[in-house]
Design a protein around this motif. Structure first.
Motif, PDB file in Angstrom:
ATOM      1  N   ARG A  19      42.683  57.416  38.620  1.00 28.78           N
ATOM      2  CA  ARG A  19      41.480  56.950  39.301  1.00 28.78           C
ATOM      3  C   ARG A  19      40.323  56.946  38.306  1.00 28.78           C
ATOM      4  O   ARG A  19      39.950  57.989  37.766  1.00 28.78           O
ATOM      5  N   SER A  48      38.893  43.754  38.916  1.00 28.47           N
ATOM      6  CA  SER A  48      38.526  43.822  40.323  1.00 28.47           C
ATOM      7  C   SER A  48      37.014  43.865  40.439  1.00 28.47           C
ATOM      8  O   SER A  48      36.334  44.308  39.501  1.00 28.47           O
ATOM      9  N   THR A  56      35.644  42.636  48.373  1.00 28.13           N
ATOM     10  CA  THR A  56      36.412  42.914  47.155  1.00 28.13           C
ATOM     11  C   THR A  56      37.268  41.735  46.734  1.00 28.13           C
ATOM     12  O   THR A  56      37.623  40.875  47.549  1.00 28.13           O
ATOM     13  N   TYR A  58      40.518  40.864  43.562  1.00 27.90           N
ATOM     14  CA  TYR A  58      41.403  41.453  42.564  1.00 27.90           C
ATOM     15  C   TYR A  58      42.077  40.366  41.738  1.00 27.90           C
ATOM     16  O   TYR A  58      42.384  39.278  42.239  1.00 27.90           O
ATOM     17  N   LYS A  63      46.914  43.050  42.241  1.00 33.03           N
ATOM     18  CA  LYS A  63      46.890  43.055  43.705  1.00 33.03           C
ATOM     19  C   LYS A  63      48.007  43.917  44.261  1.00 33.03           C
ATOM     20  O   LYS A  63      49.148  43.844  43.817  1.00 33.03           O
ATOM     21  N   ARG A  65      48.287  47.027  43.914  1.00 33.21           N
ATOM     22  CA  ARG A  65      48.441  48.266  43.128  1.00 33.21           C
ATOM     23  C   ARG A  65      47.108  48.977  42.895  1.00 33.21           C
ATOM     24  O   ARG A  65      47.067  50.201  42.846  1.00 33.21           O
ATOM     25  N   THR A  67      42.906  49.553  43.811  1.00 30.95           N
ATOM     26  CA  THR A  67      41.922  49.487  44.888  1.00 30.95           C
ATOM     27  C   THR A  67      40.552  49.859  44.349  1.00 30.95           C
ATOM     28  O   THR A  67      40.394  50.917  43.738  1.00 30.95           O
ATOM     29  N   SER A  69      36.528  50.644  45.117  1.00 25.66           N
ATOM     30  CA  SER A  69      35.683  51.146  46.202  1.00 25.66           C
ATOM     31  C   SER A  69      34.356  51.592  45.610  1.00 25.66           C
ATOM     32  O   SER A  69      34.227  51.724  44.388  1.00 25.66           O
ATOM     33  N   GLN A  80      41.063  52.915  41.913  1.00 28.46           N
ATOM     34  CA  GLN A  80      42.315  53.638  42.085  1.00 28.46           C
ATOM     35  C   GLN A  80      43.447  52.753  41.593  1.00 28.46           C
ATOM     36  O   GLN A  80      43.624  51.639  42.084  1.00 28.46           O
TER      37      GLN A  80
END
Length: 114
Positions: A19, A48, A56, A58, A63, A65, A67, A69, A80
């Motif tokens: 992360r 991203s 959001t 990507y 995509k 896999r 994320t 935020s 992440q």
């Protein structure tokens, strides 16, 4: 001007997770934010992005896999990364955009290798 500091990179085995965090020196609630990466010998590419309204997008290669935020209360954006692959190896950069100005962090190295 805002300063962005990335952290969370490192060495991870294929299939592992990391992360990344991008901490801003001021409020970024109105900024569009993004994560980019640059592998050796390649151009920097968008991984991203997340708008100020939390929309959001990507790259096709991540995509499902990765994320993205944001936590505006902490002035921080996260990425992440799961199911990492060797081809994800790169320096990852955070970018903030506001009123036509772009601000970049110094980057954090992600290496995926067994």
């Amino acid at each position: 001007q805002v300063q962005l500091v990335e952290s969370g990179g490192g060495l991870v085995q294929p299939g592992g997770s990391l992360r990344l965090s991008c901490a801003a020196s001021e409020r970024i609630s109105r900024y569009n934010m993004g994560w980019y990466r640059q592998a050796p010998g390649k151009e920097r590419e968008l991984v991203s992005a997340i708008t100020s309204g939390a929309v959001t997008n990507y790259a096709d290669s991540v995509k499902g896999r990765f994320t993205i935020s944001r936590d505006n209360a902490k002035n921080t954006v996260y990425l992440q990364m799961n199911s990492l692959k060797p081809e994800d190896t790169a320096v990852y950069y955070c970018k903030g955009s506001y009123f036509g100005y772009d601000y970049w962090g110094q980057g954090t190295q992600v290496t995926v290798s067994s």
